[in-house]
Design a protein around this motif. Structure first.
Motif, PDB file in Angstrom:
ATOM      1  N   ASN A 138      13.028   2.718  -5.545  1.00  0.00           N
ATOM      2  CA  ASN A 138      13.706   3.701  -6.400  1.00  0.00           C
ATOM      3  C   ASN A 138      13.289   5.140  -6.117  1.00  0.00           C
ATOM      4  O   ASN A 138      13.942   6.073  -6.558  1.00  0.00           O
ATOM      5  CB  ASN A 138      13.557   3.344  -7.892  1.00  0.00           C
ATOM      6  N   ALA A 139      12.208   5.346  -5.352  1.00  0.00           N
ATOM      7  CA  ALA A 139      11.876   6.708  -4.924  1.00  0.00           C
ATOM      8  C   ALA A 139      12.202   6.898  -3.440  1.00  0.00           C
ATOM      9  O   ALA A 139      12.851   7.858  -3.052  1.00  0.00           O
ATOM     10  CB  ALA A 139      10.395   7.016  -5.184  1.00  0.00           C
ATOM     11  N   VAL A 140      11.765   5.967  -2.607  1.00  0.00           N
ATOM     12  CA  VAL A 140      11.870   6.170  -1.151  1.00  0.00           C
ATOM     13  C   VAL A 140      13.291   5.961  -0.645  1.00  0.00           C
ATOM     14  O   VAL A 140      13.638   6.438   0.448  1.00  0.00           O
ATOM     15  CB  VAL A 140      10.872   5.246  -0.418  1.00  0.00           C
ATOM     16  N   GLY A 141      14.139   5.262  -1.412  1.00  0.00           N
ATOM     17  CA  GLY A 141      15.486   4.959  -0.923  1.00  0.00           C
ATOM     18  C   GLY A 141      15.451   3.819   0.078  1.00  0.00           C
ATOM     19  O   GLY A 141      14.669   2.879  -0.088  1.00  0.00           O
ATOM     20  N   GLU A 142      16.247   3.928   1.133  1.00  0.00           N
ATOM     21  CA  GLU A 142      16.379   2.840   2.106  1.00  0.00           C
ATOM     22  C   GLU A 142      15.396   2.980   3.250  1.00  0.00           C
ATOM     23  O   GLU A 142      15.278   4.033   3.866  1.00  0.00           O
ATOM     24  CB  GLU A 142      17.799   2.849   2.691  1.00  0.00           C
ATOM     25  N   LEU A 143      14.712   1.875   3.543  1.00  0.00           N
ATOM     26  CA  LEU A 143      13.805   1.811   4.682  1.00  0.00           C
ATOM     27  C   LEU A 143      14.152   0.567   5.486  1.00  0.00           C
ATOM     28  O   LEU A 143      14.634  -0.412   4.932  1.00  0.00           O
ATOM     29  CB  LEU A 143      12.351   1.647   4.227  1.00  0.00           C
ATOM     30  N   MET A 144      13.870   0.607   6.785  1.00  0.00           N
ATOM     31  CA  MET A 144      13.945  -0.627   7.555  1.00  0.00           C
ATOM     32  C   MET A 144      12.781  -0.717   8.522  1.00  0.00           C
ATOM     33  O   MET A 144      12.362   0.277   9.119  1.00  0.00           O
ATOM     34  CB  MET A 144      15.260  -0.756   8.312  1.00  0.00           C
ATOM     35  N   ALA A 160       0.829  -1.221   0.000  1.00  0.00           N
ATOM     36  CA  ALA A 160       0.000   0.000   0.000  1.00  0.00           C
ATOM     37  C   ALA A 160       0.860   1.265   0.000  1.00  0.00           C
ATOM     38  O   ALA A 160       1.122   1.815  -1.061  1.00  0.00           O
ATOM     39  CB  ALA A 160      -1.030  -0.038   1.119  1.00  0.00           C
ATOM     40  N   PRO A 161       1.373   1.742   1.146  1.00  0.00           N
ATOM     41  CA  PRO A 161       1.976   3.082   1.121  1.00  0.00           C
ATOM     42  C   PRO A 161       3.248   3.204   0.273  1.00  0.00           C
ATOM     43  O   PRO A 161       3.639   4.315  -0.074  1.00  0.00           O
ATOM     44  CB  PRO A 161       2.282   3.369   2.601  1.00  0.00           C
ATOM     45  N   LEU A 162       3.883   2.080  -0.075  1.00  0.00           N
ATOM     46  CA  LEU A 162       5.115   2.136  -0.878  1.00  0.00           C
ATOM     47  C   LEU A 162       4.878   1.818  -2.353  1.00  0.00           C
ATOM     48  O   LEU A 162       5.821   1.665  -3.127  1.00  0.00           O
ATOM     49  CB  LEU A 162       6.162   1.178  -0.303  1.00  0.00           C
ATOM     50  N   LEU A 163       3.616   1.727  -2.745  1.00  0.00           N
ATOM     51  CA  LEU A 163       3.306   1.250  -4.103  1.00  0.00           C
ATOM     52  C   LEU A 163       3.782   2.164  -5.222  1.00  0.00           C
ATOM     53  O   LEU A 163       3.787   1.762  -6.379  1.00  0.00           O
ATOM     54  CB  LEU A 163       1.796   1.030  -4.256  1.00  0.00           C
ATOM     55  N   ALA A 164       4.193   3.380  -4.900  1.00  0.00           N
ATOM     56  CA  ALA A 164       4.710   4.271  -5.951  1.00  0.00           C
ATOM     57  C   ALA A 164       6.176   3.967  -6.273  1.00  0.00           C
ATOM     58  O   ALA A 164       6.780   4.649  -7.089  1.00  0.00           O
ATOM     59  CB  ALA A 164       4.559   5.733  -5.525  1.00  0.00           C
ATOM     60  N   ASN A 165       6.734   2.940  -5.629  1.00  0.00           N
ATOM     61  CA  ASN A 165       8.139   2.582  -5.841  1.00  0.00           C
ATOM     62  C   ASN A 165       8.310   1.334  -6.692  1.00  0.00           C
ATOM     63  O   ASN A 165       7.543   0.382  -6.571  1.00  0.00           O
ATOM     64  CB  ASN A 165       8.811   2.254  -4.494  1.00  0.00           C
ATOM     65  N   GLU A 166       9.378   1.342  -7.478  1.00  0.00           N
ATOM     66  CA  GLU A 166       9.883   0.078  -7.992  1.00  0.00           C
ATOM     67  C   GLU A 166      10.852  -0.438  -6.935  1.00  0.00           C
ATOM     68  O   GLU A 166      11.763   0.290  -6.519  1.00  0.00           O
ATOM     69  CB  GLU A 166      10.615   0.300  -9.319  1.00  0.00           C
TER      70      GLU A 166
END
Lengths: 323, 323
Positions: free
Chosen positions: A289-295, A144-150
């Motif tokens: 590719n948009a949000v970068g690194e998440l953990m 859901a919230p990260l769906l704008a990312n590849e």
């Protein structure tokens, strides 16, 4: 007040944790959903077990159809574990118009398409947040919230047992065998620890992550998997000298139009956020590719953390039903 | 193919990052939503700015009503910053039946009830994931998959500028002034850094977290707030000797039926997951009564991470509209 009536398949550790989560936070959950959620029927043979929850004898049944075919059940929670009869039960429930929630990584990994297709064709919801990362809401985040990312990469510590063993070896100098025994004593490892220490449990979870993040079906048995049983104190010490730690890392990475995946003990430098994940905790590192690194970090197992994820899915279904 | 038509208010750094996120991942976003998302109109005065995206002159307008009152706009993205005219624009958009997405922490913190009530009374969606933690999907986590929990505590590193300064002081022995200059050189701090270093930016974010997790309205100016400007190398060194780090921690904690909250430089022991959050990264530590301890880590600012969160909200709205 609208009612959401739940049938529970299995009341072992996780089933009890789920029941307890609902019991403990009932008023809050009612306020958050706008409906009263009630576990009306429980498929379970072991009626004698001490569970420390208020459950009436008439809530129990030993007849699956009392739940799977009952017109009085809206949502079925499957917590039996194992591929069958769990998968068959979930398919029957969906074919009978019931929404399904499960924590069963083996069944979801083995039958991902069959289960998601059944949900689609029956216009019901099928959710399995608890199947990966326990209480960590990683599947919701990815879908859901990260769906704008590849997604470019996912790397995870997805098994608390092995991470506990590795942490004890590293921090307290325990041998593999002593650390395994400590994990068993604290309830973090089964009497037969094979599925955990050989990485099979992680393979189910990585297979599910690959399905959701990369849209590919990779059966768990096709993932190159190496457990932690061959690690020695020397490996751990060498890693420490090199400024890092050995972690059992499940990874999947985009490579051109293809993906690469594996599960194996891996050197993680101390300044990487995964290095700080100690003992029974899990963490999933995601690169978009948009949000970068998440953990995402938290308890990957245990009755209440898993119960939190299961009930989160049920609440999501209840809200969708009420809309 | 269904169309979702977006109006964008403001095309500075974050607006450009949002536009770029959609442009870069358009095919993927279309596949994930089942609709084509298009930014049809942009309110922006600065047409000369080099933006490195494909945008046509006729997409720009300098007349707010071209977006707020246009029957051709389904979703308004507000990225102007500041409380007004942003709040007024968002209210007008919702009163005209448009869904609204914003990254504007000041406006959301100042007008939480007004904005959420306008969404409810107009039956539109109002989402603001990007307002706290940038690309980290913390608001979605708190308001959906974790809803079966009573929250006991939230502690966060919610400002990348101050965390970058503290990390540089600790790891590279820079003075506060040199570290601030380094942050400004790398684009992590504004020419006037007051809002960041005095904690005002964090106060807006903590106010929003308190609203969502505890259902209370605490205006940012009522949160006891201490920034990092009085910290010296000596404080940092003393913390290191004591086995930890100084972090600017925003915290809210349940205490009986009440809550306690503050923003201040705080000692974090090295084995706590927040201690490993370096440089411009943010992290939010959450404790729930079922799930236990969770942490969410990622980039708390920047055009693309923020664009990821904004477009994630738009995708969520698009999917709800299509259902």
């Amino acid at each position: 007040m609208k009612q959401i009536r739940i049938g529970l398949l299995g009341m072992g550790n996780i089933g009890t944790g789920t029941y307890k989560t609902l019991e403990m936070n009932k008023a809050l959950i009612t306020a958050n959903t706008g409906a009263e959620l009630t576990i009306v029927k429980i498929l379970e043979k072991d009626l004698a077990r001490k569970r420390d929850v208020r459950v009436l004898p008439e809530q129990f049944t030993q007849e699956p159809s009392d739940i799977l075919e009952s017109p009085d059940i809206d949502v079925v929670i499957e917590l039996l574990g194992g591929i069958e009869p769990a998968t068959g039960f979930m398919l029957t429930a969906m074919n009978n118009g019931k929404h399904v929630v499960t924590a069963n990584k083996a069944a979801v990994a083995a039958n991902f398409d069959k289960l998601t297709n059944a949900a689609r064709s029956n216009s019901v919801m099928f959710r399995f947040e608890a199947s990966v990362g326990g209480g960590i809401p990683i599947l919701t985040a990815l879908t859901a919230p990260l769906l704008a990312n590849e997604y470019e990469e996912i790397r995870g510590i997805l098994n608390g047992t092995t991470n506990y063993i590795l942490t004890q070896m590293e921090e307290n100098g325990l041998s593999y065998d002593s650390a395994l025994k400590a994990a068993q004593d604290r309830g973090f490892a089964e009497a037969d620890p094979t599925a955990d220490v050989e990485g099979h449990d992680v393979a189910n979870k990585l297979s599910i992550l690959i399905s959701l993040a990369f849209g590919r079906r990779v059966p768990p048995e096709n993932i190159p998997t190496e457990g932690i049983t061959k690690l020695t104190m020397r490996d751990i010490e060498t890693a420490a000298v090199d400024g890092g730690k050995i972690k059992l890392i499940a990874s999947v990475k985009k490579r051109g139009n293809d993906i690469e995946y594996s599960i194996k003990p891996t050197f993680v430098p101390n300044d990487h956020p995964l290095a700080g994940v100690r003992n029974e905790f899990n963490a999933i590192f995601v690169k978009g590719n948009a949000v970068g690194e998440l953990m995402f970090y938290g308890k990957g197992a245990g009755p209440l953390p898993t119960g939190s994820a299961v009930m989160g899915d049920v609440i999501e279904i209840a809200r969708a039903v009420l809309r």
